[in-house]
Write an enzyme that holds these catalytic residues in place. Structure first.
Site, mmCIF file in Angstrom:
data_model
loop_
_atom_site.group_PDB
_atom_site.id
_atom_site.type_symbol
_atom_site.label_atom_id
_atom_site.label_comp_id
_atom_site.label_asym_id
_atom_site.label_seq_id
_atom_site.Cartn_x
_atom_site.Cartn_y
_atom_site.Cartn_z
ATOM 1 N N LEU A 67 0.842 -1.089 0.015
ATOM 2 C CA LEU A 67 0.056 0.024 -0.017
ATOM 3 C C LEU A 67 0.797 1.200 -0.133
ATOM 4 O O LEU A 67 2.001 1.255 0.063
ATOM 5 C CB LEU A 67 -0.890 0.082 1.260
ATOM 6 C CG LEU A 67 -1.742 -1.259 1.350
ATOM 7 C CD1 LEU A 67 -2.781 -1.450 2.513
ATOM 8 C CD2 LEU A 67 -2.713 -1.160 0.137
ATOM 9 N N PRO A 68 0.208 2.493 -0.258
ATOM 10 C CA PRO A 68 1.290 3.658 -0.451
ATOM 11 C C PRO A 68 1.831 3.826 0.914
ATOM 12 O O PRO A 68 3.137 4.269 0.566
ATOM 13 C CB PRO A 68 0.040 4.875 -0.767
ATOM 14 C CG PRO A 68 -1.189 4.085 -1.172
ATOM 15 C CD PRO A 68 -1.218 2.736 -0.582
ATOM 16 N N LYS A 172 14.828 0.515 3.678
ATOM 17 C CA LYS A 172 14.174 0.841 2.377
ATOM 18 C C LYS A 172 14.366 2.287 2.360
ATOM 19 O O LYS A 172 14.799 3.062 1.379
ATOM 20 C CB LYS A 172 12.973 0.393 2.485
ATOM 21 C CG LYS A 172 12.155 1.066 1.237
ATOM 22 C CD LYS A 172 12.670 0.504 -0.123
ATOM 23 C CE LYS A 172 11.817 1.222 -1.248
ATOM 24 N NZ LYS A 172 12.558 1.031 -2.414
ATOM 25 N N LYS A 241 7.540 10.828 0.246
ATOM 26 C CA LYS A 241 7.338 10.212 1.412
ATOM 27 C C LYS A 241 8.735 9.305 2.005
ATOM 28 O O LYS A 241 8.974 9.582 3.277
ATOM 29 C CB LYS A 241 6.171 9.199 1.058
ATOM 30 C CG LYS A 241 5.999 8.209 2.331
ATOM 31 C CD LYS A 241 5.255 6.774 1.946
ATOM 32 C CE LYS A 241 6.226 6.246 1.088
ATOM 33 N NZ LYS A 241 5.578 4.792 0.717
HETATM 34 P P1 NAD Z 1 0.066 2.293 -6.320
HETATM 35 O O1 NAD Z 1 -0.353 3.664 -5.818
HETATM 36 O O2 NAD Z 1 0.504 2.212 -7.562
HETATM 37 O O3 NAD Z 1 -0.672 1.061 -5.507
HETATM 38 C C1 NAD Z 1 -1.261 1.375 -4.545
HETATM 39 C C2 NAD Z 1 -2.415 0.505 -4.506
HETATM 40 O O4 NAD Z 1 -3.033 0.358 -3.251
HETATM 41 C C3 NAD Z 1 -3.551 1.129 -5.302
HETATM 42 O O5 NAD Z 1 -3.972 0.195 -6.206
HETATM 43 C C4 NAD Z 1 -4.668 1.446 -4.269
HETATM 44 O O6 NAD Z 1 -5.913 1.238 -4.815
HETATM 45 C C5 NAD Z 1 -4.433 0.684 -3.193
HETATM 46 N N1 NAD Z 1 -5.031 0.862 -1.738
HETATM 47 C C6 NAD Z 1 -4.702 1.738 -1.060
HETATM 48 N N2 NAD Z 1 -5.248 2.143 0.024
HETATM 49 C C7 NAD Z 1 -5.990 0.791 0.131
HETATM 50 C C8 NAD Z 1 -6.537 0.160 1.066
HETATM 51 N N3 NAD Z 1 -6.734 0.674 2.345
HETATM 52 N N4 NAD Z 1 -7.083 -1.141 0.874
HETATM 53 C C9 NAD Z 1 -6.874 -1.766 -0.360
HETATM 54 N N5 NAD Z 1 -6.119 -1.189 -1.137
HETATM 55 C C10 NAD Z 1 -5.774 0.211 -1.010
HETATM 56 O O7 NAD Z 1 1.584 2.315 -5.443
HETATM 57 P P2 NAD Z 1 2.968 1.588 -5.873
HETATM 58 O O8 NAD Z 1 3.918 2.166 -6.772
HETATM 59 O O9 NAD Z 1 2.416 0.112 -6.118
HETATM 60 O O10 NAD Z 1 3.620 1.421 -4.403
HETATM 61 C C11 NAD Z 1 3.245 0.640 -3.469
HETATM 62 C C12 NAD Z 1 4.291 0.762 -2.364
HETATM 63 O O11 NAD Z 1 5.349 0.331 -2.816
HETATM 64 C C13 NAD Z 1 4.465 2.206 -1.846
HETATM 65 O O12 NAD Z 1 4.537 2.106 -0.433
HETATM 66 C C14 NAD Z 1 5.864 2.711 -2.674
HETATM 67 O O13 NAD Z 1 6.503 3.541 -1.807
HETATM 68 C C15 NAD Z 1 6.447 1.180 -2.439
HETATM 69 N N6 NAD Z 1 7.421 1.018 -3.694
HETATM 70 C C16 NAD Z 1 7.062 1.413 -5.167
HETATM 71 C C17 NAD Z 1 7.821 1.097 -6.127
HETATM 72 C C18 NAD Z 1 7.797 1.529 -7.345
HETATM 73 O O14 NAD Z 1 8.410 1.659 -8.165
HETATM 74 N N7 NAD Z 1 6.267 2.081 -7.694
HETATM 75 C C19 NAD Z 1 9.118 0.646 -5.608
HETATM 76 C C20 NAD Z 1 9.511 0.204 -4.367
HETATM 77 C C21 NAD Z 1 8.630 0.372 -3.469
#
Ligand code: NAD
Length: 301
Positions: A67-68, A172, A241
């Protein structure tokens, strides 16, 4: 593996990560707040879509969250626990990038409902989530981390157990300071060179054979800037963040954080000036605008 797995959060990262779990043959139930996403995933990848978060928690031995941030994880977990009640032997694996102090607090909350907690954020971005090659940074008891081995093997290339609960999330955030600083400095340096008259492709070749090389020079600039997409699948807000989390860790640690603080300020400034929802690579376009120069070769010029 006999554990039933619930996966919460099918975004840019969660979707391909959960896809690897389904492909590995794990009994998988998924849930995302965005309406039809869980049903679409279930139909495409042979998982079960949970109608709500309570149903997902009720049926799962291991719940994975992607999740975010930590606040979204806390909200999802509290809603899930309210439905699932207390039963020992369960495991929560938070693979999001969350703040370590929130993770330690959450471990106490879920322990009362019979869950161990492992924080297991990832590095490698969407590209390595797609290929199942993530680097996984795990914090938690050795036995709990070992229980995750079949999941981590499906999603990642390497797992490091870096310490107790919270340590994965701390590692991280610190990694992402280096990543954010590297991208910022690579873009600034290349723009200076471009205005001097050096070709970006030549500069990248030289840097990648020299001591100035970093991940941005090796992959991101060519993939996402010279290509003109500015789309890595990682939101600029999420990077900011992570930088705020790292700044908090630095404050608590009482160690010098001079350049880290400056890097954080520049990213925060960019966040205030680029469109909401921008990809992290839009930082480079923002710098290009300030320099009135594009790094990519303009076919019209
Ligand atoms: P994203 O915004 O694409 O996906 C987040 C998903 O969570 C969305 O589909 C949203 O609808 C869902 N969501 C939000 N709140 C929710 C809840 N309470 N219940 C169910 N679903 C919920 O984000 P992302 O890029 O996939 O990143 C996810 C995590 O991974 C973050 O913490 C980010 O910092 C980390 N991350 C991202 C990357 C990247 O390259 N995108 C790389 C490493 C780490």
């Amino acid at each position: 593996m006999t554990d039933a797995v619930g996966f919460v959060g099918l975004g840019n990262m969660g979707w391909p990560m959960a896809r690897h779990l389904a492909a590995a043959g794990l009994a998988l139930t998924v849930f995302d707040l965005r309406g039809d996403v869980s049903a679409r995933f279930a139909a495409e990848h042979g998982a079960t879509a949970a109608g709500d978060i309570g149903k997902l928690f009720t049926g799962a031995d291991i719940v994975v969250t992607m999740l975010p941030n930590g606040k979204a994880v806390r909200a999802a977990v509290e809603a899930g626990l309210a439905a699932a009640g207390t039963r020992t032997g369960r495991l929560l694996v938070d693979m999001s990038s969350s703040a370590p102090h929130e993770t330690v607090e959450l471990a106490g909350v879920v322990a009362a409902a019979g869950y161990d907690l492992v924080d297991a954020p990832v590095s490698g971005g969407v590209v390595r989530a797609e290929s199942g090659d993530l680097c996984i940074l795990a914090g938690g008891d050795a036995a709990a981390v070992n229980r995750c081995a079949p999941l981590f093997a499906a999603m990642g290339r390497e797992t490091f157990r870096v310490g107790p609960v919270g340590a994965g999330h701390a590692m991280k955030a610190l990694n992402n300071v280096m990543s954010a600083a590297g991208l910022l400095l690579a873009a600034e340096t290349l723009l200076v060179g471009r205005r001097y008259g050096l070709a970006p492709e030549t500069m990248l070749d030289v840097l990648n054979s020299s001591t100035g090389m970093n991940h941005a020079t090796r992959t991101k600039i060519a993939q996402f800037v010279l290509s003109g997409t500015y789309a890595s699948g990682f939101a600029l807000d999420l990077m900011v963040k992570d930088l705020a989390i790292a700044a908090g860790i630095a404050r608590e640690a009482g160690a010098p954080y001079l350049l880290g603080g400056l890097v954080t300020s520049v990213w925060e400034l960019a966040k205030g000036q680029v469109p909401a929802g921008s990809d992290q690579m839009v930082l480079v376009r923002w710098l290009e605008d300030l320099a009135a120069t594009r790094l990519a070769h303009d076919p019209a010029s």
